[in-house]
Design a protein around this motif. Structure first.
Motif, short mmCIF file in Angstrom:
data_model
loop_
_atom_site.label_atom_id
_atom_site.label_comp_id
_atom_site.label_asym_id
_atom_site.label_seq_id
_atom_site.Cartn_x
_atom_site.Cartn_y
_atom_site.Cartn_z
N LYS A 494 0.86 -1.18 0.00
CA LYS A 494 0.00 0.00 0.00
C LYS A 494 0.90 1.22 0.00
O LYS A 494 1.66 1.43 0.93
CB LYS A 494 -0.93 0.01 1.23
CG LYS A 494 -1.88 1.20 1.25
CD LYS A 494 -2.87 1.11 2.41
CE LYS A 494 -3.83 2.28 2.41
NZ LYS A 494 -4.84 2.20 3.49
N ASP A 583 -4.54 3.30 -9.31
CA ASP A 583 -4.72 2.32 -8.25
C ASP A 583 -5.31 1.07 -8.87
O ASP A 583 -6.28 1.13 -9.64
CB ASP A 583 -5.67 2.89 -7.18
CG ASP A 583 -5.66 2.08 -5.90
OD1 ASP A 583 -4.90 1.10 -5.82
OD2 ASP A 583 -6.42 2.43 -4.97
N ASN A 612 -0.80 0.32 -5.52
CA ASN A 612 -1.82 -0.23 -4.63
C ASN A 612 -2.18 0.79 -3.55
O ASN A 612 -1.28 1.35 -2.91
CB ASN A 612 -1.32 -1.50 -3.92
CG ASN A 612 -1.29 -2.70 -4.83
OD1 ASN A 612 -2.22 -2.90 -5.60
ND2 ASN A 612 -0.23 -3.49 -4.78
N TYR A 613 -3.47 0.99 -3.35
CA TYR A 613 -3.88 1.81 -2.21
C TYR A 613 -5.18 1.26 -1.62
O TYR A 613 -5.17 0.54 -0.65
CB TYR A 613 -4.03 3.29 -2.59
CG TYR A 613 -4.15 4.16 -1.35
CD1 TYR A 613 -3.03 4.47 -0.59
CD2 TYR A 613 -5.39 4.63 -0.92
CE1 TYR A 613 -3.13 5.23 0.57
CE2 TYR A 613 -5.51 5.39 0.24
CZ TYR A 613 -4.38 5.68 0.98
OH TYR A 613 -4.49 6.42 2.13
N ASP A 614 -6.32 1.55 -2.24
CA ASP A 614 -7.59 1.04 -1.72
C ASP A 614 -7.80 -0.41 -2.13
O ASP A 614 -7.30 -0.87 -3.16
CB ASP A 614 -8.76 1.89 -2.23
CG ASP A 614 -8.81 3.25 -1.56
OD1 ASP A 614 -8.72 3.30 -0.31
OD2 ASP A 614 -8.91 4.27 -2.27
N ASN A 615 -8.58 -1.13 -1.32
CA ASN A 615 -8.87 -2.54 -1.59
C ASN A 615 -9.97 -2.66 -2.63
O ASN A 615 -11.12 -2.28 -2.37
CB ASN A 615 -9.29 -3.24 -0.29
CG ASN A 615 -9.55 -4.72 -0.48
OD1 ASN A 615 -9.44 -5.25 -1.58
ND2 ASN A 615 -9.91 -5.39 0.60
#
Length: 795
Positions: A494, A583, A612-615
């Motif tokens: 992340k 993302d 990558n950051y939010d799921n």
């Protein structure tokens, strides 16, 4: 041909009325019935409805086709017979012939259904299948002034109406035989061998034609002129207009001379694909569903126009064209292109476009304009996927109007992968049958196109791939190498947003696009970076058309700009960026994003970084594509090599498996609902989006030198709704003119479950907030501040 049941012995008993008007002689019921049949004949002539109905009956597995067709047509003819109800005549229509007091209520639709069964049952009473068909058709009659639900309560409703004394009652026999409480429809269904989906569609067609013929006949009585079905009268004229365009001329020049586009290789490649898809279509013109898979920037819209015209040329029965898009941005862009080719032939039908008026009329005919909008009554229609799904699967009477126009038409479906994949199998099953039975030629097009017919198994046929070898185009350096993909930032599970900001700012002298998968993160990153670069813009689904156009214009004018966006940027927005940061989410989305970078294929040094950051599993709930992220090296390699077919093989395998499990996604539930006429369940299963409520924030927007006041717009909306002087059609037309400005202040929220949600006023489906300015920062909606103050869950 068909045979109408003679009801003169009933209608001759009294001067029964169908409609009244303060300035006209009351319309006799038999005249209205005859007028409905005239419109049915018009549908048969203009839209080939008789052939479609008969083919659908055959596909149901009904042996006595003529008898079933007679039942169908008589349901249209007799749908208003219940108006002989003396209380309806006296209390609703004011017919003075009926003077005394009568038992019962004023309903006529249920009475019509009862009379329909009562009169026609003796003709088919020894045929269990036709008895069941009769029962279902009667249910359709009973709902023609409302919406379809299910036949579960219909038995009881018929039983409740027994004993009425205003018509001959022969119900004892058929009540016992076809809908007795002991045996009932659920038991009869087990004995029948009807094909479920065609039977559902037969009932949908009946509902559509009853409501359409009834509405048109009533419209003619009230307005004094007929409703004309608008179709493509001359495909040759449309083709002639299209072929005069410079793009088509250039392609034909290339066809004669392969060196014509030597100075512009991308146009040569576009022309090659154009000519291949046209040739493949001509060779497979009998197909029903056509796949147009082509890279972003390859000219899909132009190809689709040519293919639609070609299909209408090759199939003489085809006489309407529908363009279906998942996003209003695509609707607007495509409508602009079509209007250049076919002025006056194209109409946009969506939630924010005004009803199209006839500019040649000295006195505006609001009724004519409104009925044309309701019936999608134009040669070429550009509309949303929500409207398409409403026509195919909706339960309201207005939904059927569009279904009648979809018959014998070309439908271009764009970006079908944007539909939630939990319904892909059900959807393609329905589209396949609708295409076959209603003679709809469907073109499905996208840069990332799932071949959904794989979900049909051995039943799959009639699906034609218009590009034989997609690698010929996808792997051509012009498309494949226009953007270098960099996965190096995925080493972080992340990423820190400040680290991301530093990387983004390395390219601040170019046009940079940064895409997040949540609006909240997009706002957070915008706040981090906005003071560190001269030109920074944010673009999300919360931005109205004004803001979106403003940002697009800045992107086109500026040599350098940073745009922070959500997936709204993938929705066909016509921009051409140099550098991208995204993302990770799902493979389709990654490719759609890449299509915004070096869209012209003429720039050098264009790079797309993924991080990558939010799921994504939180955002793309229940989407099996999240099982195949580009963090998986195999998937990232497939993305680079444009092997979307291989990715979709994995996805489609999972979708098929999900619909075979013993859960609420199981395909058998759809089939059962179709056979037992549970229309509401089918609509719910195939619903595209969760139902939402609309939040209206009142504040002021400055557009160049014009100030648009949300409070004033709201006041005009309230005033117009309450205006009793204007007719219904005029109000609807004027409300459609107001819709776009209302959309500037409107935000969607999920159905409100939290009772603590506060608002100043609820009206016509809107939740009005008087002091909207407190939630607007830098001209943008601050959803975080609103949620803290009021609650509510946002899209």
């Amino acid at each position: 041909m068909y045979m109408l049941y003679c009801v003169d012995s009933i209608l001759d008993q009294a001067p029964y009325w169908a409609h009244t008007h303060e300035k006209k002689t009351s319309e006799l019921l038999h005249k209205h019935m005859e007028k409905c049949m005239e419109y049915f004949e018009s549908y048969c002539v203009k839209k080939g409805m008789d052939k479609i109905i008969i083919n659908t009956i055959k596909d149901c597995g009904i042996n006595d086709i003529q008898a079933a067709y007679d039942l169908f047509v008589n349901a249209i003819y007799m749908h208003d017979m219940g108006k002989i109800n003396p209380r309806f005549q006296r209390d609703v229509l004011g017919n003075r012939y009926f003077k005394k007091s009568y038992d019962g209520d004023t309903r006529h639709s249920m009475a019509s259904a009862f009379i329909y069964i009562d009169r026609l049952y003796p003709k088919i009473k020894h045929n269990k299948v036709l008895s069941y068909v009769l029962f279902n058709f009667a249910y359709i009659i009973s709902r023609h002034h409302g919406s379809l639900k299910s036949t579960d309560d219909f038995l009881q409703q018929l039983d409740d109406i027994r004993g009425m004394t205003y018509y001959s009652d022969q119900s004892e026999e058929w009540m016992e035989d076809i809908i007795s409480t002991e045996e009932g429809p659920s038991q009869i269904r087990k004995m029948l061998k009807l094909n479920e989906i065609p039977f559902y569609m037969l009932n949908k067609l009946l509902f559509a034609l009853i409501t359409a013929c009834d509405y048109c006949a009533t419209y003619e009585y009230i307005n004094g002129h007929p409703m004309e079905l608008s179709v493509i009268e001359s495909i040759d004229k449309l083709q002639s207009t299209y072929r005069k365009g410079e793009i088509y001329k250039g392609i034909q020049a290339y066809k004669q001379n392969a060196d014509y586009f030597a100075h512009c290789p991308i146009n040569a490649l576009r022309s090659e694909m154009f000519l291949e898809t046209e040739k493949r279509l001509e060779e497979n013109a009998e197909g029903k569903v056509f796949y147009l898979e082509a890279p972003t920037g390859s000219g899909k819209t132009n190809m689709s126009v040519n293919l639609a015209l070609k299909l209408a040329e090759l199939s003489k029965e085809v006489n309407n064209i529908f363009y279906i898009f998942p996003f209003n941005t695509l609707v607007e862009q495509t409508a602009d292109i079509l209007n250049q080719y076919f002025p006056g032939q194209t109409a946009v039908i969506n939630s924010i476009t005004p009803v199209m008026m006839d500019d040649d009329e000295a006195i505006p005919s609001y009724e004519k304009a409104y009925i044309n909008r309701q019936f999608f009554n134009y040669p070429i229609v550009v509309t949303s996927h929500v409207n398409l799904f409403s026509a195919l699967f909706g339960c309201d009477r207005e939904n059927g109007f569009a279904l009648t126009k979809l018959c014998n038409s070309v439908v271009i479906l764009d970006e079908i992968q944007s539909y939630k994949n939990s319904i892909w199998r059900q959807l393609i099953m329905m589209l396949d049958r609708y295409a076959r039975l209603l003679n709809i030629k469907i073109i499905i097009m996208s840069a990332t196109l799932p071949k959904m017919d794989r979900l049909l198994g051995k039943e799959s046929n009639g699906f034609i791939e218009l590009v034989k070898d997609v690698n010929k185009y996808y792997l051509n350096p012009i498309f494949k190498d226009r953007v270098k993909i960099d996965f190096s930032m995925l080493d972080n599970k992340k990423i820190d947003l400040n680290v991301l900001a530093d990387k983004v700012l390395e390219f601040k002298d170019r046009k940079v696009l940064v895409e997040f998968i949540t609006k909240g993160t997009a706002r957070e990153f915008y706040n981090i970076i906005k003071g560190r670069c001269e030109y920074v813009e944010e673009l999300t689904g919360d931005d109205n058309k004004l803001k979106r156009n403003e940002v697009i214009e800045k992107i086109k004018k500026q040599k350098s700009i940073i745009v922070i966006a959500t997936q709204v940027i993938e929705a066909g927005i016509d921009i051409d960026m140099d550098i991208g940061f995204k993302d990770t989410s799902i493979p389709d989305s990654e490719e759609q994003f890449l299509g915004r970078i070096n869209r012209s294929c003429r720039k050098i040094g264009c790079i797309a970084f993924f991080f990558n950051y939010d799921n994504p599993q939180v955002v793309y709930r229940n989407d099996v594509r999240t099982n195949y992220p580009i963090t998986d090296q195999m998937i990232s390699e497939m993305l680079e090599q444009k092997k979307f077919g291989e990715i979709y093989e994995l996805v489609l395998r999972d979708v098929f498996h999900e619909t075979e499990l013993l859960n609420n996604k199981n395909i058998s539930l759809l089939l059962r609902a179709a056979l037992i006429s549970d229309f509401e369940k089918i609509e719910k299963q195939l619903r595209l989006i969760e139902r939402t409520a609309q939040l209206y924030l009142a504040y002021q927007i400055t557009l160049e030198e014009e100030i648009i006041d949300g409070r004033e717009i709201w006041y005009r909306f309230r005033q117009l709704c309450a205006d009793k002087e204007k007719g219904y059609a005029q109000k609807k037309v004027e409300l459609s003119r107001l819709a776009e400005k209302m959309s500037y202040f409107t935000y969607n929220i999920y159905n409100i479950e939290d009772k603590t949600f506060r608002y100043d006023e609820e009206f016509a489906g809107y939740y009005y907030i008087e002091n909207g300015e407190q939630f607007i920062i830098d001209g943008k909606f601050d959803r975080k501040a609103f949620s803290m103050e009021f609650g509510g869950r946002f899209l």
